[in-house]
Design a protein around this motif. Sequence first.
Motif, PDB file in Angstrom:
ATOM      1  N   ASP A 135      -4.526  -8.174  -1.223  1.00 40.78           N
ATOM      2  CA  ASP A 135      -5.125  -8.904  -0.701  1.00 40.78           C
ATOM      3  C   ASP A 135      -3.362  -8.921  -0.009  1.00 40.78           C
ATOM      4  O   ASP A 135      -2.848 -10.337   0.302  1.00 40.78           O
ATOM      5  N   GLY A 136      -2.388  -7.883  -0.193  1.00 40.65           N
ATOM      6  CA  GLY A 136      -1.348  -8.445   0.745  1.00 40.65           C
ATOM      7  C   GLY A 136       0.268  -9.006  -0.211  1.00 40.65           C
ATOM      8  O   GLY A 136       1.094  -9.518  -0.460  1.00 40.65           O
ATOM      9  N   SER A 137      -0.413  -9.192  -1.693  1.00 42.99           N
ATOM     10  CA  SER A 137       0.906  -8.986  -2.665  1.00 42.99           C
ATOM     11  C   SER A 137       2.353  -9.457  -1.981  1.00 42.99           C
ATOM     12  O   SER A 137       2.232  -7.746  -2.769  1.00 42.99           O
ATOM     13  N   ALA A 138       3.046  -9.282  -2.426  1.00 43.92           N
ATOM     14  CA  ALA A 138       4.014  -8.467  -2.431  1.00 43.92           C
ATOM     15  C   ALA A 138       5.148  -8.632  -3.030  1.00 43.92           C
ATOM     16  O   ALA A 138       4.560  -8.749  -4.649  1.00 43.92           O
TER      17      ALA A 138
ATOM     18  N   PRO B 155      -2.351  -6.312  -4.320  1.00 44.94           N
ATOM     19  CA  PRO B 155      -1.653  -5.538  -3.421  1.00 44.94           C
ATOM     20  C   PRO B 155      -2.850  -5.064  -2.774  1.00 44.94           C
ATOM     21  O   PRO B 155      -2.268  -5.385  -1.097  1.00 44.94           O
TER      22      PRO B 155
ATOM     23  N   ALA C 164      -5.421   3.654   6.007  1.00 39.80           N
ATOM     24  CA  ALA C 164      -3.375   3.701   4.465  1.00 39.80           C
ATOM     25  C   ALA C 164      -2.788   4.737   5.363  1.00 39.80           C
ATOM     26  O   ALA C 164      -1.381   4.725   4.964  1.00 39.80           O
TER      27      ALA C 164
ATOM     28  N   PRO D 200      -7.953  -5.395   6.022  1.00 39.15           N
ATOM     29  CA  PRO D 200      -8.413  -6.067   4.641  1.00 39.15           C
ATOM     30  C   PRO D 200     -10.071  -6.654   4.735  1.00 39.15           C
ATOM     31  O   PRO D 200     -10.604  -6.715   3.743  1.00 39.15           O
TER      32      PRO D 200
ATOM     33  N   PRO E  92      -1.757   0.493  -2.086  1.00 35.95           N
ATOM     34  CA  PRO E  92      -0.550   0.767  -1.609  1.00 35.95           C
ATOM     35  C   PRO E  92       0.988   0.403  -2.408  1.00 35.95           C
ATOM     36  O   PRO E  92       1.830   0.056  -1.549  1.00 35.95           O
ATOM     37  N   ARG E  93       0.217   0.235  -4.061  1.00 39.70           N
ATOM     38  CA  ARG E  93       1.453   0.435  -4.636  1.00 39.70           C
ATOM     39  C   ARG E  93       2.120   2.574  -4.466  1.00 39.70           C
ATOM     40  O   ARG E  93       2.883   2.299  -4.461  1.00 39.70           O
TER      41      ARG E  93
ATOM     42  N   THR F 123       0.423  -1.853   2.953  1.00 35.53           N
ATOM     43  CA  THR F 123       0.072  -2.363   3.095  1.00 35.53           C
ATOM     44  C   THR F 123      -2.161  -1.842   2.857  1.00 35.53           C
ATOM     45  O   THR F 123      -1.867  -1.284   4.177  1.00 35.53           O
ATOM     46  N   TRP F 124      -2.668  -2.998   2.941  1.00 35.02           N
ATOM     47  CA  TRP F 124      -3.878  -2.198   3.729  1.00 35.02           C
ATOM     48  C   TRP F 124      -3.870  -2.407   4.960  1.00 35.02           C
ATOM     49  O   TRP F 124      -3.891  -3.520   5.494  1.00 35.02           O
TER      50      TRP F 124
ATOM     51  N   ASP G 261       3.421   2.885  -0.598  1.00 31.77           N
ATOM     52  CA  ASP G 261       4.206   1.997  -0.355  1.00 31.77           C
ATOM     53  C   ASP G 261       3.757   1.067   1.244  1.00 31.77           C
ATOM     54  O   ASP G 261       4.120   0.562   2.035  1.00 31.77           O
TER      55      ASP G 261
END
Length: 503
Positions: free
Chosen positions: A16-19, A14, A474, A400, A390-391, A396-397, A394
């Motif tokens: 790195d923005g992983s969905a 997350p 964030a 980055p 991020p989780r 994204t950073w 909810d």
Amino acid sequence: MIFAPEEIGRFNDPADGSARLAPSSPDQQEELRDREAADRTTAMPVFVLFTFAVVWLLVGSAAGLLSSIKLHAPDLLVEQAWLTFGRLRTIHLNAVAYGWVPLGLLGLVVWLLPRLLRTPLRYPRLIITGAYIWNAGLVAGIVGLANGLNTGMEWLEIPWYIGSLFAVGGMMIGLPMAFMLRRRTVHHLYVSVWYIGAALFWFPILYIVANIPGLHFGVEQATMNWWYGHNVLGLFYTPLSIACVYYFLPKVIGRPVQSYNLSLLGFWTLAFFYGQVGAHHLIGGPIPEWLVTLSIVQSMMMLIPVLAFSVNQHLTLKGHFALLKRSHTLRFIVFGAMMYTVASVQGSAHALRSLNALTHFTHFTVAHAHIGMYGFVSMVLFGGMYFAVPRVLDVTWPKPALISLHFWLVVAGFAAYIVLLSTGGVLQGLALLDGATPFIESVRVTKPWLLGRSIGGGLMTLGHIVFAVHFYLALKAAERQRQADVAATSHVQPDPAPLSAAN
């Protein structure tokens, strides 16, 4: 245990923005639904713990950097008693040891356990209340230290009647997690749960025994002091950090841990051998020789769990090293795991009488402590927070690039800090062992190395500021997202059908 069926073989970070993974089967839908439900129940207590941790990171960094500068500029800021080296250095230690590290690690544990046990967190308000009580005790303790209220025992400087708030707050944080173990829906406990459960059991015993008023005196008190001082690192911070490595490293690369047997070996040998290693800090002191020898033997035996953990992580990561270029979380986690190996092997060698004679009472010991507490524990904590935030929020950073800047600032500062301070410590030890050399020479020889230490500490502090600013951004992004969601909901027109039917 930590993967949905289609997550194995899938990169997941997350930071790195992983969905989030889109479920494609009923089993996977149920598992991901349970995970999201667990995340919702932990969001507020984890947010509170992380926020407190970041604040104490900044406080501890400021106190540590200023006390470092005072070692080569002793006339700086001496007008106020609370700004003297003795008090600042103690404030730095306690802000980190009872603020940044435990609150951050407990935040990760609160977030991890519902996922690992597949059950929602119960009594989240109890955790939040415990966090406030813990921080009330820490604020009172820091104010007391600034005003000269100090027991004189390292790691236990805060008096027991203030530190009792840690016990109460820690109990309130830990009880909901203990309740979850009884309501778990998994049939097998993942390795991270072993370490978390053990740490949550060991720490109250350590802290309460060490702080029983009127029980420890004289030489026994010194022995108890280093029994606690070493064990709080090895039986609380270390197990929680290892638990995070065992979760986040496989999770990012999408590959299960290589060897279940090595993880078993590492856990039980850590539990069996670590308890008495602290007495090697008292070599040459008026304590029984058998106790020192037992400590040295157990320090050497600690090579077993360290090598078991290190080999297991290396085999797990084998073939996936290229992901270090891509994953922000993985860089912090792997760096921390490597420093655990370095600190532990160095600590075992440091326990030998021959090497201890050179390094004891020198800056080398300070460098060694920072390899463990910063290079290992703090770097793993940074990596875990970059994955979890991020989780939790909810979002994204926001930037980055700031994560990369943070990593390289702290790694550069840490490298300068450790290399220069270790070198200065060895030279200091050689001067102390030379009977023909005046004592003051052992002080003068360290000055240029202490200046380099401050430069390294300055880079690390700058990295911490970058991290704190990014964490704040964030939080603001999450607040904007919440307001946008509320606005979107308020603009939805109600269905007029029920009203017409009623009419």
